[in-house]
Design a protein around this motif. Structure first.
Motif, PDB file in Angstrom:
ATOM      1  N   THR A 280     -14.355 -37.103  44.656  1.00  0.00           N
ATOM      2  CA  THR A 280     -13.609 -38.277  44.209  1.00  0.00           C
ATOM      3  C   THR A 280     -12.163 -38.136  44.657  1.00  0.00           C
ATOM      4  O   THR A 280     -11.550 -37.089  44.440  1.00  0.00           O
ATOM      5  CB  THR A 280     -13.668 -38.425  42.682  1.00  0.00           C
ATOM      6  OG1 THR A 280     -15.035 -38.563  42.280  1.00  0.00           O
ATOM      7  CG2 THR A 280     -12.880 -39.649  42.218  1.00  0.00           C
ATOM      8  N   VAL A 281     -11.643 -39.171  45.272  1.00  0.00           N
ATOM      9  CA  VAL A 281     -10.233 -39.223  45.669  1.00  0.00           C
ATOM     10  C   VAL A 281      -9.514 -40.173  44.727  1.00  0.00           C
ATOM     11  O   VAL A 281      -9.984 -41.290  44.462  1.00  0.00           O
ATOM     12  CB  VAL A 281     -10.077 -39.694  47.129  1.00  0.00           C
ATOM     13  CG1 VAL A 281      -8.599 -39.811  47.506  1.00  0.00           C
ATOM     14  CG2 VAL A 281     -10.793 -38.735  48.073  1.00  0.00           C
ATOM     15  N   LEU A 282      -8.394 -39.725  44.191  1.00  0.00           N
ATOM     16  CA  LEU A 282      -7.605 -40.498  43.232  1.00  0.00           C
ATOM     17  C   LEU A 282      -6.265 -40.886  43.829  1.00  0.00           C
ATOM     18  O   LEU A 282      -5.686 -40.148  44.630  1.00  0.00           O
ATOM     19  CB  LEU A 282      -7.347 -39.680  41.961  1.00  0.00           C
ATOM     20  CG  LEU A 282      -8.550 -39.166  41.172  1.00  0.00           C
ATOM     21  CD1 LEU A 282      -8.086 -38.277  40.039  1.00  0.00           C
ATOM     22  CD2 LEU A 282      -9.389 -40.314  40.648  1.00  0.00           C
ATOM     23  N   ARG A 283      -5.792 -42.044  43.396  1.00  0.00           N
ATOM     24  CA  ARG A 283      -4.404 -42.391  43.625  1.00  0.00           C
ATOM     25  C   ARG A 283      -3.884 -43.075  42.357  1.00  0.00           C
ATOM     26  O   ARG A 283      -4.483 -44.028  41.880  1.00  0.00           O
ATOM     27  CB  ARG A 283      -4.219 -43.342  44.810  1.00  0.00           C
ATOM     28  CG  ARG A 283      -2.732 -43.628  45.074  1.00  0.00           C
ATOM     29  CD  ARG A 283      -2.467 -44.839  45.923  1.00  0.00           C
ATOM     30  NE  ARG A 283      -2.765 -44.596  47.323  1.00  0.00           N
ATOM     31  CZ  ARG A 283      -3.618 -45.338  48.018  1.00  0.00           C
ATOM     32  NH1 ARG A 283      -4.246 -46.331  47.440  1.00  0.00           N
ATOM     33  NH2 ARG A 283      -3.833 -45.077  49.279  1.00  0.00           N
ATOM     34  N   GLY A 284      -2.777 -42.576  41.829  1.00  0.00           N
ATOM     35  CA  GLY A 284      -2.190 -43.180  40.652  1.00  0.00           C
ATOM     36  C   GLY A 284      -3.138 -43.242  39.478  1.00  0.00           C
ATOM     37  O   GLY A 284      -3.095 -44.188  38.686  1.00  0.00           O
TER      38      GLY A 284
END
Length: 839
Positions: A280-284
């Motif tokens: 999983t890639v997260l941003r903010g």
């Protein structure tokens, strides 16, 4: 050799849940020295389970670091293997993101034992903060802070309140041709590039050492096609098994850099297959990309075939590339021979491979095959192999059914023994937890605990270019044995404690088999029955940042060699006989503290030994300095004046009673032996290896730093002692200065001053960050801090160099003619907070 004392039931391993925390590198990619070389142009880190003290118990540490949040992570992880987990509820993902970003950063220096040397794995640090901290002064003009992601992406939400559906991508091998399967290795064939930007060529097995190749199984890649840069992005895999960094050098992608803190191959396996995982890639706080659940490796996974009866013959495992698993319930065996390359053997959970009691020998030496054979010697072993490469051994192995050596490797190369507990090797010509023998080279031994073995915990014999690091050897005959023809090996951050004889024995019995160019750094010998470091024929080697204390014999001694040319830099020696005995000639001795010894501080009988820098002495029962009248040209006199012209006065009357944490006033929470304020009867101590931090050990109960509290605890009362330096210490702590990231490095690390160099070729106040692909992307991984390498600054005298996190940013290094381009990092804390008990 005398039989070491055994616990009431040596067949039951102590503290089966406690482990070695691997020193996975902090998940932040630091640019190389040469800005023209292709490297990741923007980096970010993924949070892991938080910073652990070296060798902290895994379960206890996660609870201490993350509190209730760890239960949230565990609950979320428990469903990760289900395909339905692909569609994470948005609220759960947002909550997970908050947990991820709340975890502290970790150290890269891996004392990999979740019982004592757990160093960090990557740590929840915002990429923008890291980017901004990286200065032009430290990097020769590179400023990662200028890299900004202009693409908001499909699910951009600064507060995590309005996350859209994440995009999908695929987890692929970084090196698909040569590094796709678990035990595939890729050669670092382009020395100008780092480990993440190499030609996709296989490791040949002739490379310099283990880290001259890349273990392809640990390196995966996930493209993030919508992003134009790495700022604000972070990632984690559902098994929390790997550290990840963002790389924008060729399109934005996340790369796994290696196994995370406290993780091993066992964490990726079921009994008959690899586990599914997803990234999983997260941003903010929002998931912006997620890969579908999948198995990332193609290796066949098979249960270990059974041969549990003493009448069952040993078995041959010959399917190349296979991964064999022993069940969590444990399994008895008459032994296995690994007869092909790229085989892995792993025990699951707390399961143990236990020797069945099979009576005949089952492993030849040096052939590494099942008898009959032409080889002159043979032993009873649990796992044996010869003439193979790219093996992986991980797990718990007991020889209490009659095995002599538990793991025996002959002519084995580029193989790894990781996160293993080895105990119960009994009797015979060679009994050891692990024996690396006869032509074996370029292997990596990491996070191993070897205890209750009759002869040796770990043994190397005629084996070159191996790396042994982050291990505890305790309650054996001797701890670490290196003998005959072992050259170019590195022994890093080892603890050798409570052994009947020597802590470390390096012996050259045959003149034609020299012990040359070996490195021992940040290693400790405590409460051993004889010498802490026994050197018998060692030449052209380096001992750096060492502690030898509470041993019955000398702290460190050698035998007469006309030309030894060893370098002993930064040692603290407090022992039952002499602190330092040098009978050989032409050695360099720099910055040593010799106090509270029952003999003399230092005794020289050899010739032309150079004693320089700091010489601290005091409270030595037979005097401080002794120089034989027959020896000549030593830079030391009987008054302890030393250096050129014998002009440097020593520090006299030193007392170290207030320097160390010392005896505990409370119980060690990780050690499973029943205690009363850190004490227990010697007959009831069963756990000799697992402690809250790696500088703890059992010793005889008595006044600290006196003869009453020396040697292994074999009768009476035992007590747990802690050899960390306290923050209030003004003798050993920060003796080389205070490390400040981004500021000029302390003057003791100024390489333009030749007095700060070790044998003129490496920094005396630095230890190479071996295996750290991020901070030390182009190092030769021999342990010495040489030009253009990433190193740990060692501010303290002795082996303890601090705890907590390693800095993301180095200090500003001043190079000289011998050493240039070093990136020098430091720990956040260089001393323990307080002392827990009166002396």
């Amino acid at each position: 050799m005398a039989q070491p004392q055994m616990p009431p039931d040596p067949g039951s391993p102590p503290n089966p849940g406690a482990w070695i925390s691997p020193p996975g590198p902090d998940a932040v990619l630091l640019p190389g020295d040469d800005a023209s070389v292709a490297e990741p142009t923007d980096v970010t880190s993924v949070a892991s389970d938080g910073a652990t003290p070296l060798f902290a118990d895994a379960a206890a540490q996660v609870g201490a670091d993350t509190g209730d949040s760890s239960r949230v992570l565990d609950a979320l992880r428990s469903s990760s293997s289900d395909a339905a987990a692909l569609a994470f509820p948005r609220l759960a993902m947002a909550l997970l993101a908050l947990v991820v970003f709340s975890l502290p950063a970790c150290s890269t220096l891996h004392f990999d034992i979740v019982s004592a040397m757990g160093l960090g794995d990557g740590g929840g640090t915002d990429s923008e903060a890291l980017d901004g901290a990286w200065s032009e002064a430290a990097d020769g003009g590179y400023d990662a802070g200028t890299a900004v992601d202009a693409d908001a992406g499909p699910a951009d939400s600064g507060d995590g309140s309005a996350c859209g559906a994440p995009l999908t991508s695929t987890v692929l091998p970084l090196y698909p041709a040569s590094g796709a399967a678990w035990n595939d290795y890729v050669s670092i064939s382009d020395p100008s590039a780092d480990a993440f930007h190499q030609p996709d060529l296989p490791c040949q097995g002739s490379e310099a050492n283990y880290y001259a190749c890349i273990h392809g199984g640990e390196v995966r890649r996930v493209a993030v096609p919508f992003a134009s840069g790495c700022a604000g992005l972070s990632a984690f895999d559902s098994l929390r098994a790997f550290d990840w960094i963002c790389d924008a050098s060729n399109g934005v992608a996340f790369l796994s850099t290696g196994l995370a803190q406290g993780k091993g191959l066992a964490d990726l396996l079921e009994a008959g297959s690899f586990k599914e995982s997803f990234l999983t890639v997260l941003r903010g706080g929002c998931p912006v990309l997620q890969t579908p659940p999948a198995i990332w490796w193609s290796n066949p996974v098979r249960p270990l075939p059974a041969n549990p009866s003493p009448s069952d013959p040993p078995l041959v495992l010959a399917e190349e590339g296979s991964v064999y698993t022993a069940p969590a319930s444990g399994q008895a065996t008459s032994g296995y021979n690994l007869a092909a390359d790229r085989i892995a053997v792993v025990t699951l959970g707390t399961g143990t491979l236990t020797y069945s009691g099979y009576a005949p020998v089952n492993c030849t030496d040096p052939g590494g095959t099942i008898p009959p054979g032409p080889d002159p010697l043979a032993y009873r072993t649990v796992i044996c192999s010869g003439d193979h490469k790219h093996l992986w051994i991980e797990g718990r192995v007991s020889g209490t059914g009659g095995a002599e050596t538990l793991l025996f490797f002959a002519r084995t190369s580029f193989s790894r023994v990781h996160r293993s507990e080895l105990w119960g090797g009994a009797g015979g010509d060679l009994s050891a937890g692990l024996s690396i023998d006869d032509g074996s080279r370029a292997n990596l031994v990491s996070e191993v605990r070897a205890h209750h073995n009759h002869e040796f915990g770990i043994s190397l014999f005629r084996a070159d270019a191996n790396i042994v690091m982050d291990c505890v050897v305790a309650h054996n005959g001797s701890g670490v044995r290196v003998e005959d023809g072992c050259q170019g090996n590195a022994f890093l951050r080892l603890m050798s404690i409570d052994n009947t004889a020597f802590g470390f024995s390096l012996a050259n019995r045959v003149v034609a088999d020299p012990l040359d160019a070996n490195v021992l750094a940040m290693s400790t010998a405590l409460f051993n029955g004889d010498e802490g470091f026994s050197l018998r024929g060692l030449r052209f080697s380096s001992l750096q940042a060492s502690l030898s204390a509470h041993n019955n014999g000398d702290g460190l001694s050698d035998t007469a060699l006309a030309v030894a040319s060893n370098a002993l830099t930064n040692a603290v020696l407090l022992n039952g006989q002499n602190g330092l005995t040098i009978a050989s000639s032409q050695n360099q001795i720099k910055d040593v503290v010799l106090a509270h010894n029952q003999g003399v501080g230092v005794a020289l009988t050899g010739d032309a030994n150079q004693v320089r820098g700091l010489l601290g002495v005091g409270n030595n029962a037979a005097g401080d300095c002794s120089v034989a009248v027959t020896s000549t040209a030593n830079l030391l006199d009987a008054s302890c004046h030393h250096g050129e012209g014998l002009a440097t006065p020593p520090l006299l009357e030193l007392s170290l009673l207030a320097s160390f944490f010392g005896p505990l006033a409370a119980n060690d929470a990780v050690n499973t032996t029943a205690q009363s304020q850190g004490s227990a009867s010697a007959t009831l101590v069963t756990d000799w290896v697992a402690f809250e931090n790696p500088w703890r050990a059992w010793g005889p109960q008595g006044a600290f730093l006196t003869a009453m509290a020396r040697g292994p605890c074999v009768n009476g009362s035992c007590h747990v002692y802690d050899q960390r330096l306290v923050a209030s210490d003004a003798v050993l702590r920060n003796a080389y200065g205070v490390f400040v990231p981004g500021a000029p490095c302390p003057s003791a690390a100024d390489a333009s001053n030749p007095e700060n160099l070790h044998q003129g070729e490496s920094l005396a106040t630095g230890i190479e960050l071996v295996g750290d692909r991020l901070r030390n992307s182009r190092g030769n991984n021999n342990g010495l801090c040489e030009s253009n390498e990433g190193c740990l600054f060692t501010p303290n005298l002795g082996a303890y160099q601090g705890e907590g996190s390693l800095s993301a940013e180095p200090c500003v290094f001043t190079g000289g003619s011998g050493v240039t381009g070093v990136r020098l990092y430091g720990f956040t804390d260089s001393g323990a907070a307080s002392r827990s008990a009166p002396r």
